[in-house]
Design an enzyme around this catalytic site. Structure first.
Site, PDB file in Angstrom:
ATOM      1  N   LYS A 186      62.511  26.738  57.475  1.00  0.00           N
ATOM      2  CA  LYS A 186      63.815  27.351  57.171  1.00  0.00           C
ATOM      3  C   LYS A 186      64.175  28.359  58.266  1.00  0.00           C
ATOM      4  CE  LYS A 186      66.270  29.602  53.307  1.00  0.00           C
ATOM      5  NZ  LYS A 186      66.123  30.180  51.961  1.00  0.00           N
ATOM      6  N   SER A 194      69.568  28.547  48.688  1.00  0.00           N
ATOM      7  CA  SER A 194      69.976  28.550  50.069  1.00  0.00           C
ATOM      8  C   SER A 194      69.163  27.617  50.971  1.00  0.00           C
ATOM      9  CB  SER A 194      69.857  29.964  50.620  1.00  0.00           C
ATOM     10  OG  SER A 194      68.507  30.431  50.548  1.00  0.00           O
ATOM     11  N   SER A 201      66.071  30.089  45.630  1.00  0.00           N
ATOM     12  CA  SER A 201      66.385  29.245  46.791  1.00  0.00           C
ATOM     13  C   SER A 201      65.302  28.276  47.242  1.00  0.00           C
ATOM     14  CB  SER A 201      66.782  30.119  47.976  1.00  0.00           C
ATOM     15  OG  SER A 201      68.052  30.647  47.755  1.00  0.00           O
TER      16      SER A 201
END
Ligand code: GLN
Length: 506
Positions: free
Chosen positions: A89, A164, A188
């Site tokens: 990420k 997210s 997330s």
């Protein structure tokens, strides 16, 4: 190359589990270079449609893979995930590799250092393929808040992959990577896992170092593993977890034996609580159906299931939307146009404050600005007690609900998220509807304990994945894996693995 005997070992390297790939690399059935190249080819083939990646580091990945292959050739011992590719990420710093947090304000920034998670991945000889798309500064539930375009859910490209960490979850579901890393401030990791039919774990707060994880809400943020199977998540968890002197909130205790728990996969005699608050109105019918079937499966596997009342959980979402924005308004003050990335209006005439204001105006997206304003307001002297102070009191009540519950049960369960993946655009203009996606995941962040999402089939009405959330007390992360692996095995017998075949849309 012959792979057989294991359900998860397939001839197509991108369809295999991380555990199987690591085993094959170790045995010399395949090289890390071949495995890495297969995933880079897959990315080249499908990522135009999925857009899971913001940055692909083919050169770095192949260099690392060659190093692993050389290590093996020298007869050196390889770690449990050596040579296996991973999608990271874009909220973790990577030395010399772009790190944007999905924001324009960090465009062009090359971090001078590695996050502890990044460093541990490298030391474990895991091959980092690139950086994945995310809602700007991890604020969102759909990845639509990225400044670099949306990510599409591989199950249905018109739908969101969660957020997210939608890039990480989508990369797994699209077979672009067998492993990924996410961060979970309010859900997330778990919500994206739920809507993509993958496994995601938010470890106990302090279990995985936050050093080099660009901060959104420091008292809630937690990095964690994402994978297509519970065992793969456990293997990755073991790599990234553990005490780090660089993070003052890092827990200095042994990491729970998550791999052993995933191997055990037996829940006979466990006590499991169903959270009363997370059911009923507002929950999609197919989600409820698969959830209740999963609860029955827990009983069939020998667990005792009881209903648990956690009344304060009803206030978790509003309290979260005071605490998280408050912390972000402070954390994001560092993006001042002087130190990182973008600088706007530096024409020799504008003063420093004007340059800061112009840069923040141009560099932050609407959701980030909304949160900074909310947080600044909640922290202002006249409103501090009414908003921020009350939210912190709610947080204490949530912790007490958990303490009471865990005095009676080993883990709690709920649906991970009230609905399956929604359509791209459907909630983009309705922040309240978007915020509801994390209704069931937020209490865990507020209390600092651990949670997992594991697939429990597809909702009959739309054919999209449903996730079961498992919640464990702080530093009992191993229980997540014990229950998750048992549920996964039962679901595989019932449905087949949701992601062993090609996803329909690609
Ligand atoms: N969706 C939640 C938010 O927008 C949680 C985000 C997260 O866990 N990073 O804040």
């Amino acid at each position: 190359m012959t792979f057989d005997g294991d359900l998860y070992l397939t001839k197509d390297l991108t369809k295999s589990t991380a555990a199987a790939l690591a085993g094959a690399i170790k045995n010399g059935d395949v090289t890390s270079t071949e495995v890495t190249q297969a995933h880079l080819d897959r990315i080249a083939k499908v990522d135009e449609k999925v857009h899971a990646f913001l940055h692909i580091d083919a050169e770095g990945a192949l260099t690392k893979a060659a190093e692993v292959d050389a290590k093996r050739a020298r007869g050196e011992e390889l770690g449990p995930l050596a040579g296996v590719p991973l999608a990271l990420k874009d909220v973790f710093t990577t030395k010399g590799v772009p790190t944007t947090c999905g924001s324009k304000i960090l465009q062009g920034w090359l971090p001078p250092y590695d996050a502890t998670v990044t460093r541990r991945l490298r030391e474990a000889d895991i091959v980092i393929l690139g950086k994945t798309n995310m809602d700007e500064f991890a604020m969102g539930s759909s990845t639509e808040n990225s400044a670099y375009g949306v990510t599409h859910n591989p199950w249905d490209l018109t739908r969101i992959p969660g957020g997210s960490g939608g890039g990480s979850s989508a990369s797994l579901a699209a077979f672009e990577a067998p492993l990924a890393i996410g961060t979970d401030t309010g859900g997330s990791i778990r919500q994206p896992a739920s809507v993509t039919g993958t496994v995601g774990v938010k470890p106990t707060y302090g279990g995985v170092s936050r050093y080099g994880l660009v901060a959104f809400s420091s008292s809630l943020d937690q990095g964690g593993p994402c994978a297509r199977t519970v065992m793969d998540a456990a293997l990755l968890h073991a790599v990234i977890a553990g005490h780090d002197p660089m993070d003052s909130t890092s827990i200095d205790l042994p990491v729970p034996d998550v791999v052993g728990a995933a191997q055990l996969a037996n829940i006979e005699g466990m006590r499991i609580g169903v959270v009363k608050q997370f059911d009923g109105e507002g929950y999609q019918e197919g989600v409820r159906q698969r959830f209740h079937e999963a609860v029955q499966t827990l009983r069939d596997l020998g667990a005792t299931v009881v209903e648990v009342d956690c009344p304060s959980f009803d206030y978790a979402l509003p309290a979260y939307y005071l605490i998280a924005p408050s912390e972000c308004s402070s954390n994001l003050a560092r993006f001042d146009a002087m130190r990182y990335g973008l600088r706007v209006g530096d024409d020799g005439v504008n003063g420093v404050e004007e340059v800061m204001a112009l840069t923040r105006e141009a560099g932050f997206g609407p959701e980030v600005k909304r949160r900074i304003m909310l947080g600044t307001y909640a922290l202002s002297s006249g409103y501090y007690d009414a908003y921020y102070g009350s939210a912190q009191q709610v947080r204490t009540l949530i912790m007490r609900d958990f303490d009471r519950a865990f005095a009676d049960v080993d883990v709690l369960v709920s649906p991970t998220t009230p609905t399956t993946a929604f359509k791209i655009g459907e909630r983009a203009d309705d922040p309240m509807a978007m915020y509801l996606a994390d209704l069931c995941t937020i209490p865990t962040n507020m209390a600092g304990n651990a949670g997992m999402s594991v697939p429990v089939g597809l909702a009959p009405e739309d054919g999209l994945p449903v996730g079961l959330q498992i919640i464990a007390p702080a530093m009992a992360d191993d229980r997540l894996y014990r229950v998750g692996a048992a549920v996964e095995a039962a679901m595989n017998t019932k449905w087949g693995h949701p992601l062993i075949e090609e996803v329909p849309s690609l």
